[in-house]
Design a protein around this motif. Structure first.
Motif, PDB file in Angstrom:
ATOM      1  N   PRO A   1       0.817  -1.222   0.000  1.00  0.00           N
ATOM      2  CA  PRO A   1       0.000   0.000   0.000  1.00  0.00           C
ATOM      3  C   PRO A   1       0.849   1.270   0.000  1.00  0.00           C
ATOM      4  CG  PRO A   1      -0.865  -1.603   1.549  1.00  0.00           C
ATOM      5  CD  PRO A   1       0.440  -2.151   1.071  1.00  0.00           C
ATOM      6  N   ARG A   2       1.957   1.253   0.738  1.00  0.00           N
ATOM      7  CA  ARG A   2       2.794   2.453   0.797  1.00  0.00           C
ATOM      8  C   ARG A   2       3.399   2.768  -0.560  1.00  0.00           C
ATOM      9  NH1 ARG A   2       7.239   4.278   5.210  1.00  0.00           N
ATOM     10  NH2 ARG A   2       8.228   5.889   3.963  1.00  0.00           N
ATOM     11  N   ALA A   3       3.889   1.711  -1.253  1.00  0.00           N
ATOM     12  CA  ALA A   3       4.488   1.941  -2.567  1.00  0.00           C
ATOM     13  C   ALA A   3       3.450   2.457  -3.544  1.00  0.00           C
ATOM     14  CB  ALA A   3       5.117   0.648  -3.077  1.00  0.00           C
ATOM     15  N   ASN A   4       2.232   1.898  -3.503  1.00  0.00           N
ATOM     16  CA  ASN A   4       1.176   2.366  -4.389  1.00  0.00           C
ATOM     17  C   ASN A   4       0.818   3.815  -4.117  1.00  0.00           C
ATOM     18  OD1 ASN A   4       0.963  -0.068  -5.699  1.00  0.00           O
ATOM     19  ND2 ASN A   4      -0.591  -0.885  -4.294  1.00  0.00           N
ATOM     20  N   SER A   5       0.816   4.186  -2.854  1.00  0.00           N
ATOM     21  CA  SER A   5       0.505   5.564  -2.484  1.00  0.00           C
ATOM     22  C   SER A   5       1.572   6.516  -3.006  1.00  0.00           C
ATOM     23  CB  SER A   5       0.395   5.674  -0.961  1.00  0.00           C
ATOM     24  OG  SER A   5       0.158   7.010  -0.580  1.00  0.00           O
ATOM     25  N   LEU A   6       2.829   6.133  -2.870  1.00  0.00           N
ATOM     26  CA  LEU A   6       3.922   6.969  -3.371  1.00  0.00           C
ATOM     27  C   LEU A   6       3.845   7.110  -4.880  1.00  0.00           C
ATOM     28  CD1 LEU A   6       6.915   5.730  -1.181  1.00  0.00           C
ATOM     29  CD2 LEU A   6       5.775   7.950  -1.067  1.00  0.00           C
ATOM     30  N   LEU A   7       3.502   6.004  -5.554  1.00  0.00           N
ATOM     31  CA  LEU A   7       3.386   6.050  -7.011  1.00  0.00           C
ATOM     32  C   LEU A   7       2.295   7.026  -7.443  1.00  0.00           C
ATOM     33  CD1 LEU A   7       4.197   4.983  -9.780  1.00  0.00           C
ATOM     34  CD2 LEU A   7       2.574   3.097  -9.450  1.00  0.00           C
ATOM     35  N   ARG A   8       1.160   6.989  -6.735  1.00  0.00           N
ATOM     36  CA  ARG A   8       0.074   7.913  -7.076  1.00  0.00           C
ATOM     37  C   ARG A   8       0.494   9.359  -6.860  1.00  0.00           C
ATOM     38  NH1 ARG A   8      -3.181   3.784  -4.821  1.00  0.00           N
ATOM     39  NH2 ARG A   8      -3.116   4.773  -2.763  1.00  0.00           N
ATOM     40  N   ILE A   9       1.239   9.613  -5.798  1.00  0.00           N
ATOM     41  CA  ILE A   9       1.706  10.983  -5.522  1.00  0.00           C
ATOM     42  C   ILE A   9       2.623  11.465  -6.632  1.00  0.00           C
ATOM     43  CG2 ILE A   9       3.136  12.381  -3.985  1.00  0.00           C
ATOM     44  CD1 ILE A   9       2.029  10.722  -1.657  1.00  0.00           C
ATOM     45  N   VAL A  10       3.559  10.590  -7.049  1.00  0.00           N
ATOM     46  CA  VAL A  10       4.490  10.954  -8.131  1.00  0.00           C
ATOM     47  C   VAL A  10       3.717  11.245  -9.418  1.00  0.00           C
ATOM     48  CG1 VAL A  10       6.329  10.087  -9.626  1.00  0.00           C
ATOM     49  CG2 VAL A  10       6.446   9.718  -7.153  1.00  0.00           C
ATOM     50  N   GLN A  11       2.710  10.403  -9.716  1.00  0.00           N
ATOM     51  CA  GLN A  11       1.914  10.620 -10.919  1.00  0.00           C
ATOM     52  C   GLN A  11       1.156  11.938 -10.859  1.00  0.00           C
ATOM     53  OE1 GLN A  11      -0.394   7.007 -10.800  1.00  0.00           O
ATOM     54  NE2 GLN A  11       0.948   5.947 -12.264  1.00  0.00           N
ATOM     55  N   MET A  12       0.596  12.251  -9.682  1.00  0.00           N
ATOM     56  CA  MET A  12      -0.136  13.509  -9.533  1.00  0.00           C
ATOM     57  C   MET A  12       0.780  14.706  -9.691  1.00  0.00           C
ATOM     58  SD  MET A  12      -2.690  12.507  -6.373  1.00  0.00           S
ATOM     59  CE  MET A  12      -3.274  14.179  -6.209  1.00  0.00           C
ATOM     60  N   LEU A  13       1.998  14.616  -9.116  1.00  0.00           N
ATOM     61  CA  LEU A  13       2.948  15.716  -9.253  1.00  0.00           C
ATOM     62  C   LEU A  13       3.361  15.902 -10.705  1.00  0.00           C
ATOM     63  CD1 LEU A  13       5.235  15.128  -6.130  1.00  0.00           C
ATOM     64  CD2 LEU A  13       3.589  16.978  -6.473  1.00  0.00           C
ATOM     65  N   ALA A  14       3.565  14.785 -11.408  1.00  0.00           N
ATOM     66  CA  ALA A  14       3.940  14.874 -12.821  1.00  0.00           C
ATOM     67  C   ALA A  14       2.837  15.528 -13.640  1.00  0.00           C
ATOM     68  CB  ALA A  14       4.258  13.485 -13.362  1.00  0.00           C
ATOM     69  N   LEU A  15       1.584  15.139 -13.368  1.00  0.00           N
ATOM     70  CA  LEU A  15       0.459  15.736 -14.081  1.00  0.00           C
ATOM     71  C   LEU A  15       0.334  17.233 -13.771  1.00  0.00           C
ATOM     72  CD1 LEU A  15      -2.245  12.937 -13.678  1.00  0.00           C
ATOM     73  CD2 LEU A  15      -1.112  13.630 -15.789  1.00  0.00           C
ATOM     74  N   ALA A  16       0.557  17.587 -12.508  1.00  0.00           N
ATOM     75  CA  ALA A  16       0.488  18.999 -12.126  1.00  0.00           C
ATOM     76  C   ALA A  16       1.572  19.804 -12.830  1.00  0.00           C
ATOM     77  CB  ALA A  16       0.622  19.138 -10.610  1.00  0.00           C
TER      78      ALA A  16
END
Length: 216
Positions: free
Chosen positions: A20-35
């Protein structure tokens, strides 16, 4: 006789990326990239829109119209104002200059940079013209894409007797600049009545001044 028991399903080992932690970090990275992508696209749209307005401004001046000069408030770089009209010097007290504070006076705006070779060529001419029209015309330098220390050395080297400010890309785009130097002549009402891109001659400079001094 009963047959052999079925083999148990193979055990799937949990991968580090499945936690779960790795998935959460991945989502954060994706959101930052999109932003970041959205921010860059927004900046591009903004620059294109402003550049378009600047190009339109230059085209209007070229066609003989007198568009209002885009307003700005910019930090002071060089505060020598001995050639400015006396009442215009009061605008320098807060460390910033707004173009509207020069309303009522003819203005010569020169965009420049210390690394610009043509700017070095025309600097003595601008300084001499500012002295010749002291008290009647406010010369204003706008330094762009430059280091503050280099810009001040440039102004000191040419004994510049008028004020300079520092500008970023917004002002550059609003005025439709394609490079430096570029010169604009403003009448007492803050309208642009002349524009010249490139190194200016004495004749061109004085012709523009005669026009802004006499225009109603």
């Amino acid at each position: 006789m009963a047959g052999p028991a079925p083999a148990p399903p193979p055990k799937v080992e949990e991968q580090p990326g499945d936690t779960p932690r790795a998935n959460s970090l991945l989502r954060i990275v994706q959101m930052l990239a999109l932003a970041a992508v959205a921010g860059l696209l927004g900046l591009l749209v903004w620059r294109v829109a402003h550049a378009g307005r600047g190009g339109q401004l230059v085209a209007e001046v070229r066609s003989g119209k007198k568009p209002a000069a885009p307003q700005f408030t910019l930090p002071l770089l060089w505060t020598r104002a001995e050639t400015w009209p006396q009442d215009a010097r009061r605008a320098l007290g807060d460390g910033r200059l707004s173009l509207r504070e020069l309303r009522g006076h003819p203005v010569v705006i020169n965009f420049w940079a210390s690394w610009c070779v043509p700017c070095k060529h025309e600097a003595p001419l601008l300084a001499a013209s500012a002295r010749a029209h002291a008290g009647k015309v406010a010369f204003l330098g706008i330094d762009v894409q430059d280091f503050r220390s280099d810009a001040r050395k440039f102004l000191d080297r040419f004994d510049t007797p008028y004020v300079s400010v520092r500008a970023g890309g917004a002002v550059y785009d609003e005025y439709g600049l394609t490079g430096v130097p570029e010169t604009f002549w403003l009448d007492r009402r803050g309208r642009i009545v002349g524009h010249y891109p490139g190194e200016i001659s004495r004749e061109q400079l004085e012709a523009g001044i005669r026009r802004v001094v006499t225009v109603e």
